[in-house]
Design a protein around this motif. Structure first.
Motif, PDB file in Angstrom:
ATOM      1  N   VAL A 206      11.509 104.560  -5.547  1.00  0.00           N
ATOM      2  CA  VAL A 206      11.718 103.443  -4.620  1.00  0.00           C
ATOM      3  C   VAL A 206      11.955 102.117  -5.339  1.00  0.00           C
ATOM      4  O   VAL A 206      12.332 101.130  -4.702  1.00  0.00           O
ATOM      5  CB  VAL A 206      10.511 103.286  -3.669  1.00  0.00           C
ATOM      6  N   ASN A 207      11.767 102.081  -6.636  1.00  0.00           N
ATOM      7  CA  ASN A 207      11.805 100.802  -7.357  1.00  0.00           C
ATOM      8  C   ASN A 207      13.198 100.210  -7.498  1.00  0.00           C
ATOM      9  O   ASN A 207      13.336  98.982  -7.614  1.00  0.00           O
ATOM     10  CB  ASN A 207      11.183 100.961  -8.752  1.00  0.00           C
ATOM     11  N   ASN A 208      14.210 101.042  -7.513  1.00  0.00           N
ATOM     12  CA  ASN A 208      15.555 100.536  -7.799  1.00  0.00           C
ATOM     13  C   ASN A 208      16.571 100.928  -6.731  1.00  0.00           C
ATOM     14  O   ASN A 208      17.746 101.166  -7.038  1.00  0.00           O
ATOM     15  CB  ASN A 208      16.027 101.052  -9.163  1.00  0.00           C
ATOM     16  N   LEU A 209      16.132 100.987  -5.485  1.00  0.00           N
ATOM     17  CA  LEU A 209      17.043 101.346  -4.412  1.00  0.00           C
ATOM     18  C   LEU A 209      17.937 100.164  -4.056  1.00  0.00           C
ATOM     19  O   LEU A 209      17.464  99.027  -3.937  1.00  0.00           O
ATOM     20  CB  LEU A 209      16.262 101.794  -3.163  1.00  0.00           C
ATOM     21  N   ALA A 210      19.219 100.443  -3.867  1.00  0.00           N
ATOM     22  CA  ALA A 210      20.159  99.397  -3.449  1.00  0.00           C
ATOM     23  C   ALA A 210      19.817  98.935  -2.036  1.00  0.00           C
ATOM     24  O   ALA A 210      19.154  99.649  -1.271  1.00  0.00           O
ATOM     25  CB  ALA A 210      21.589  99.925  -3.505  1.00  0.00           C
ATOM     26  N   ASP A 211      20.284  97.752  -1.688  1.00  0.00           N
ATOM     27  CA  ASP A 211      19.980  97.195  -0.366  1.00  0.00           C
ATOM     28  C   ASP A 211      20.452  98.097   0.761  1.00  0.00           C
ATOM     29  O   ASP A 211      19.817  98.156   1.821  1.00  0.00           O
ATOM     30  CB  ASP A 211      20.615  95.808  -0.217  1.00  0.00           C
ATOM     31  N   ASN A 212      21.567  98.794   0.540  1.00  0.00           N
ATOM     32  CA  ASN A 212      22.116  99.656   1.588  1.00  0.00           C
ATOM     33  C   ASN A 212      21.751 101.120   1.394  1.00  0.00           C
ATOM     34  O   ASN A 212      22.391 102.010   1.940  1.00  0.00           O
ATOM     35  CB  ASN A 212      23.632  99.505   1.659  1.00  0.00           C
ATOM     36  N   ASP A 213      20.714 101.386   0.609  1.00  0.00           N
ATOM     37  CA  ASP A 213      20.248 102.763   0.417  1.00  0.00           C
ATOM     38  C   ASP A 213      19.464 103.189   1.659  1.00  0.00           C
ATOM     39  O   ASP A 213      18.490 102.534   2.061  1.00  0.00           O
ATOM     40  CB  ASP A 213      19.363 102.855  -0.825  1.00  0.00           C
ATOM     41  N   PHE A 214      19.889 104.292   2.248  1.00  0.00           N
ATOM     42  CA  PHE A 214      19.305 104.815   3.482  1.00  0.00           C
ATOM     43  C   PHE A 214      17.804 105.068   3.355  1.00  0.00           C
ATOM     44  O   PHE A 214      17.043 104.965   4.322  1.00  0.00           O
ATOM     45  CB  PHE A 214      20.047 106.101   3.852  1.00  0.00           C
ATOM     46  N   ARG A 215      17.350 105.371   2.159  1.00  0.00           N
ATOM     47  CA  ARG A 215      15.943 105.698   1.961  1.00  0.00           C
ATOM     48  C   ARG A 215      15.019 104.511   2.228  1.00  0.00           C
ATOM     49  O   ARG A 215      13.823 104.699   2.470  1.00  0.00           O
ATOM     50  CB  ARG A 215      15.727 106.240   0.548  1.00  0.00           C
ATOM     51  N   LYS A 216      15.557 103.315   2.206  1.00  0.00           N
ATOM     52  CA  LYS A 216      14.744 102.127   2.466  1.00  0.00           C
ATOM     53  C   LYS A 216      14.139 102.122   3.873  1.00  0.00           C
ATOM     54  O   LYS A 216      13.128 101.452   4.113  1.00  0.00           O
ATOM     55  CB  LYS A 216      15.579 100.867   2.254  1.00  0.00           C
ATOM     56  N   VAL A 217      14.773 102.841   4.802  1.00  0.00           N
ATOM     57  CA  VAL A 217      14.262 102.852   6.178  1.00  0.00           C
ATOM     58  C   VAL A 217      13.517 104.149   6.511  1.00  0.00           C
ATOM     59  O   VAL A 217      13.013 104.294   7.621  1.00  0.00           O
ATOM     60  CB  VAL A 217      15.404 102.643   7.203  1.00  0.00           C
ATOM     61  N   LEU A 218      13.444 105.064   5.576  1.00  0.00           N
ATOM     62  CA  LEU A 218      12.774 106.332   5.846  1.00  0.00           C
ATOM     63  C   LEU A 218      11.260 106.175   5.712  1.00  0.00           C
ATOM     64  O   LEU A 218      10.774 105.640   4.702  1.00  0.00           O
ATOM     65  CB  LEU A 218      13.277 107.414   4.893  1.00  0.00           C
ATOM     66  N   PRO A 219      10.503 106.634   6.689  1.00  0.00           N
ATOM     67  CA  PRO A 219       9.043 106.451   6.667  1.00  0.00           C
ATOM     68  C   PRO A 219       8.358 106.966   5.399  1.00  0.00           C
ATOM     69  O   PRO A 219       7.434 106.329   4.893  1.00  0.00           O
ATOM     70  CB  PRO A 219       8.583 107.214   7.909  1.00  0.00           C
ATOM     71  N   LYS A 220       8.767 108.108   4.881  1.00  0.00           N
ATOM     72  CA  LYS A 220       8.101 108.666   3.704  1.00  0.00           C
ATOM     73  C   LYS A 220       8.224 107.750   2.485  1.00  0.00           C
ATOM     74  O   LYS A 220       7.410 107.821   1.561  1.00  0.00           O
ATOM     75  CB  LYS A 220       8.666 110.051   3.374  1.00  0.00           C
ATOM     76  N   PHE A 221       9.245 106.911   2.465  1.00  0.00           N
ATOM     77  CA  PHE A 221       9.496 106.048   1.313  1.00  0.00           C
ATOM     78  C   PHE A 221       8.885 104.653   1.463  1.00  0.00           C
ATOM     79  O   PHE A 221       9.045 103.817   0.570  1.00  0.00           O
ATOM     80  CB  PHE A 221      11.004 105.929   1.069  1.00  0.00           C
ATOM     81  N   GLN A 222       8.219 104.423   2.570  1.00  0.00           N
ATOM     82  CA  GLN A 222       7.576 103.126   2.765  1.00  0.00           C
ATOM     83  C   GLN A 222       6.313 103.021   1.911  1.00  0.00           C
ATOM     84  O   GLN A 222       5.627 104.011   1.656  1.00  0.00           O
ATOM     85  CB  GLN A 222       7.238 102.912   4.239  1.00  0.00           C
TER      86      GLN A 222
END
Length: 342
Positions: free
Chosen positions: A217-233
């Motif tokens: 999660v440290n280097n995800l781009a702003d438009n990376d879908f994983r940013k909104v996924l609950p498991k990655f919060q």
């Protein structure tokens, strides 16, 4: 790379496939086209011939990429794409299973992929407004016309799978199945096996989590879908990090990486299962290929099952807006209520 029979209708694919979504969308900016074409062709040359895409990825640009990559090697590829999803102008997702849209989607995919046929066409999600029998009827016509060879479903409920299979044999169901996503084992997987339907698993590496660990999660781009996924919060990642730590311990004893161990666990579910991990790097592709030959003992499988049991991972798979399409059932309204707008 070994080959397997996917389902009972005759489709043969590589034991492991290649998910191509991340090359064009969802995981940050699109990757350089020339490098991705080289990656795809390298995969095919080394035996990973089952390629997965969708008209939704990009949208459309991932299919165009694959069309270019398959030049001259189409006969070596088993190509899977999807229909039935549309990205609206406001950013929302519309799921459609009406015959007009199914045909429009398929014919558009054929053009973008620059091919005369699609080996496996999935309905991407269930349209709750259109009977699944109507959707599969339209896909059956495409089979009869030679535009597609086999029919698949994505994240369909057991009931929808049965109803669809009664109209035309379903070759494969695509679903998420990994060490932090195991709910499919209760009803969906047994239904597929009862009906002789192959199982294609996307995100077997937990969208990169089992390859990299919590630091993913440290280097995800702003438009990376994983940013909104609950498991990655952040609220869930500290808990999920414990699962990765346990996986790391087991993989060290086996002499492989955590990602390879997680992927091997999926492979060892059975010969009717074909994982399609995605990557944009050749070195990761080759590491994933090695995982396909890792044999796990009953004790090792049991240990992995224990560490990934109920409560091992925290957070839903998707935000609520997307989750509502998962395992949905189609209803049976009067056909006159359908308003196709291809």
């Amino acid at each position: 790379m070994e080959r397997i029979k996917l389902g009972s209708q005759g489709l043969e694919v590589s034991k492991q496939g290649l998910g191509c979504m991340g090359m064009s969308s969802s995981y940050g900016p699109p990757k350089p086209e020339e490098a991705m074409i080289h990656l795809i062709r390298h995969a095919v040359q080394t035996g990973v011939t089952f390629l997965d895409t969708s008209d939704f990825y990009g949208p459309f640009t991932n299919e165009i990429l694959l069309g270019k990559a398959m030049k001259g090697i189409r006969d070596k590829v088993q190509l899977a794409t999807k229909c039935g999803g549309r990205l609206c102008d406001d950013g929302s997702v519309e799921v459609r299973g009406d015959p007009e849209f199914v045909r429009w989607s398929c014919e558009g995919s054929l053009k973008r992929l620059d091919t005369d046929y699609i080996d496996l066409l999935y309905q991407c999600r269930m349209d709750t407004k259109v009977p699944i029998e109507v959707t599969i009827g339209a896909m059956k016509e495409l089979v009869e016309e030679g535009k597609i060879k086999y029919i698949g479903l994505c994240e369909a409920s057991a009931s929808s799978i049965r109803r669809a299979h009664a109209v035309h044999p379903i070759t494969a169901v695509q679903l998420e199945w990994s060490l932090w996503c195991r709910e499919v084992e209760e009803e969906i997987v047994p239904t597929c096996r009862e009906l002789g339907i192959g199982i294609v698993t996307f995100s077997p590496l937990g969208r990169g989590f089992f390859s990299v660990g919590p630091s993913v999660v440290n280097n995800l781009a702003d438009n990376d879908f994983r940013k909104v996924l609950p498991k990655f919060q952040a609220t869930n990642m500290d808990h999920n990090a414990l699962l990765f730590a346990r996986l790391e311990e087991i993989s060290k004893r086996k002499g492989c990486s955590p990602g390879q161990m997680a992927l091997a666990w999926v492979h060892n579910q059975g010969t009717d299962v074909c994982p399609i991990p995605g990557t944009t790097k050749i070195e990761n592709l080759e590491k994933n290929m090695e995982a396909s030959s890792i044999k796990l003992t009953a004790e090792e499988m049991n240990e992995l099952n224990i560490i990934s049991g109920e409560g091992a991972a925290k957070g839903d798979r998707y935000p609520e807006a997307i989750l509502k399409f998962t395992w949905a059932n189609s209803e049976t309204p009067p056909l006159s209520s359908l308003t196709p707008q291809p």
